[in-house]
Design a protein around this motif. Sequence first.
Motif, PDB file in Angstrom:
ATOM      1  N   UNK A   4     -22.098  59.828  52.771  1.00  0.00           N
ATOM      2  CA  UNK A   4     -23.040  59.494  51.698  1.00  0.00           C
ATOM      3  C   UNK A   4     -22.886  58.067  51.208  1.00  0.00           C
ATOM      4  N   UNK A   5     -21.799  57.423  51.590  1.00  0.00           N
ATOM      5  CA  UNK A   5     -21.588  56.053  51.125  1.00  0.00           C
ATOM      6  C   UNK A   5     -22.433  55.065  51.931  1.00  0.00           C
ATOM      7  N   UNK A   6     -22.806  53.978  51.288  1.00  0.00           N
ATOM      8  CA  UNK A   6     -23.603  52.961  51.971  1.00  0.00           C
ATOM      9  C   UNK A   6     -22.730  52.179  52.955  1.00  0.00           C
ATOM     10  N   UNK A  11     -26.158  43.562  47.891  1.00  0.00           N
ATOM     11  CA  UNK A  11     -27.556  43.317  48.276  1.00  0.00           C
ATOM     12  C   UNK A  11     -27.635  42.216  49.340  1.00  0.00           C
ATOM     13  N   UNK A  12     -26.792  41.188  49.135  1.00  0.00           N
ATOM     14  CA  UNK A  12     -26.793  40.082  50.106  1.00  0.00           C
ATOM     15  C   UNK A  12     -26.428  40.582  51.502  1.00  0.00           C
ATOM     16  N   UNK A  13     -25.430  41.491  51.513  1.00  0.00           N
ATOM     17  CA  UNK A  13     -25.006  42.028  52.812  1.00  0.00           C
ATOM     18  C   UNK A  13     -26.118  42.894  53.410  1.00  0.00           C
ATOM     19  N   UNK A  14     -26.825  43.605  52.553  1.00  0.00           N
ATOM     20  CA  UNK A  14     -27.937  44.451  53.022  1.00  0.00           C
ATOM     21  C   UNK A  14     -29.039  43.591  53.636  1.00  0.00           C
ATOM     22  N   UNK A  15     -29.321  42.472  52.958  1.00  0.00           N
ATOM     23  CA  UNK A  15     -30.359  41.565  53.481  1.00  0.00           C
ATOM     24  C   UNK A  15     -29.932  40.997  54.830  1.00  0.00           C
ATOM     25  N   UNK A  16     -28.639  40.640  54.912  1.00  0.00           N
ATOM     26  CA  UNK A  16     -28.119  40.068  56.159  1.00  0.00           C
ATOM     27  C   UNK A  16     -28.218  41.094  57.300  1.00  0.00           C
ATOM     28  N   UNK A  17     -27.830  42.316  57.011  1.00  0.00           N
ATOM     29  CA  UNK A  17     -27.895  43.380  58.027  1.00  0.00           C
ATOM     30  C   UNK A  17     -29.347  43.625  58.425  1.00  0.00           C
ATOM     31  N   UNK A  18     -30.219  43.619  57.425  1.00  0.00           N
ATOM     32  CA  UNK A  18     -31.634  43.838  57.706  1.00  0.00           C
ATOM     33  C   UNK A  18     -32.191  42.757  58.624  1.00  0.00           C
ATOM     34  N   UNK A  19     -31.818  41.495  58.384  1.00  0.00           N
ATOM     35  CA  UNK A  19     -32.301  40.402  59.229  1.00  0.00           C
ATOM     36  C   UNK A  19     -31.735  40.500  60.644  1.00  0.00           C
ATOM     37  N   UNK A  20     -30.450  40.863  60.702  1.00  0.00           N
ATOM     38  CA  UNK A  20     -29.847  41.043  62.029  1.00  0.00           C
ATOM     39  C   UNK A  20     -30.607  42.128  62.790  1.00  0.00           C
TER      40      UNK A  20
END
Lengths: 249, 414
Positions: A4-6, A11-20
Amino acid sequence: MSASQSAVRSRAEAVQVSRTFDWMILFTLFTAVLGGYHIHYMLTGGDWDFWTDWKDRRLWVTVAPIVSITFPAAVQACLWWRYRLPVGATLSVVALMIGEWINRYMNFWGWTYFPVNICFPSNLLPGAIVLDVILMLGNSMTLTAVVGGLAYGLLFYPGNWPVIAPLHVPVEYNGMMMTLADLQGYHYVRTGTPEYIRMVEKGTLRTFGKDVAPVSAFFSGFVSIIIYFLWHFFGRWFAKTDFIADDAS
Amino acid sequence: MKIIKDKVAKLSFVALLVAMTAAMFYAPTASAHGEKSQAAFMRMRTIHWFDLNWSKEEVPVNETMTISGKFLVFAGWPETVDKPEVSFLNVGIPGPVFIRAGSWIGGQLVPRSVSLELGEVYEFKVLLKARRPGDWHVHSMMNVQGGGPIIGPGKWVTITGSMSEFVNPVTTLTGQTINLENYALDNVYFWHAVWFAIAFAWLLFWIKRPLFVPRHIAVSTGKADSLISAGDKKIGMLFGVGTLVIVAASMGATNEKYPVTTPLQAGLLRGMKTYQMPEATVSVKVDDATYRVPGRAMQMTLTITNNGDSAVRLGEFNTAGVRFLDPAVHEDDTAYPDDLLAEEGLTVSDNSPLAPGETRTVEVTASDAAWEVYRLADLIYDPDSRFAGLLFFWDEKGNRQLVTVDAPLIPTFI
């Protein structure tokens, strides 16, 4: 870390992962479309796209748009209805034409030494850009099919004319008149492509005199509309995620 | 045990990589054209090439050579192959190592397809201009619609020099002299670069922003319309209108720059001029024909009648481009390819001059390894087990007569 953990901590890491993720998907999509579309177009458009002495004002104009609007329609269906990205047609055609240029340069020229000025690919980009723009502005599959499909067929010949016109300059050769493109096909020997295989200037559009290219382009546009519908549905079907549990689409 | 398995797996992987690498670095040139693989009956019963001449065996880049000769369109054309009503005089070479500077049948230029008549002889010439250095197998060739390529005899020709020096000057009807080798190439690159640049700009405009995950979330939650802004639409309009303007403007500019253009030329040439061989006064009847598989020899029993006024002797049997000669009657002085020439391959049980009015039955044997090398022996596996060929007779004055033969062939295995 529990299920259940992210997987990301900020947020910055999420954006980076999303771009990757974006770049990975984009690269995969691009190469997959390049391969699939290229094979499809070589099998259906084939010699009309390979050789300048096949690029006539009747059959090339008719066939090339009809068989090439396929993947743009399908990829548009996926990218627009899933992501509102109006780049499906342009992305497909850019992928196709990069693949074609690699093929023509590495194989036709690099391997078998046909000059590039006899075997360059057709330009499909103007129609693709217009197809994307119409989908974005209209947000309608029907409008894109009818207006975009017709435009895709109509833009093909004028979009290629600046490239092929110099090769339609006439020449007198040993007592016969031919175009430079005809002469290229005659000079640069293709053992497996005899002259009679060429499907050029055949048909019954004789009542239009010399102005058959616009008529062929209109016909091509009309058929492109139908093909657009068909392949758009292929794309929507292919972009379904039924295989993922709990997904309603 | 596991260590051994791991080592085997690792070594196998290394071996696979080495094999793949070796295959990449060793790619021998395919110089010939699979002529030996073509069904024997196709080569023996369709187009008979004879009197062939390759004008040069070595030719520098930019220099020319010719292949010339005659071909007989065989009257007994096999039923399984479409008739040569639409045919194209070609050359069998590995790609454009030469350019075809001209080709003629009966003196007429044949850049297009032609219609040929069964039973007729045609004279041909192909002018080739050397382009790419190397040793190349150069064949005469006739493509027949519905029949495929019918390849004739081939000879090795060496091209010397450098391909970078090759030029192909052509003067257009508008008075411009161009090098067709690279003519308009800059124009091709320019327009493709322009359109790629516009397309990439359109793609970059979109893919520079977050793509799949956030946009999918927005679409899934009913906020799809928020993903396309008014500014995006303006840019889209700009690309759309710009595309139409560039297409229209470039077409107009092109029409101004090239006011004289013509459509591609196509069509079938009919009524090709035939070559009249001297009328044959010798008649030949094939009583039987056998192919002796172990001996690589074909034996025919022929009843020959001389209806002329001069004694004749049989000097040559030509089939599928392989020439079997009786050296006592005829010797080749045309530098015909060695592998296709059996200089002593023809024996006749009685080859004394056949007097005018005389009829004689003789045993004729055509033997040579070429039967096997050129896979003509495979005739016995063809769907229509017949052979055919050309017999050449010479009279006392040295005049030559051509007689065709066409008959069933029986293989013998012992």
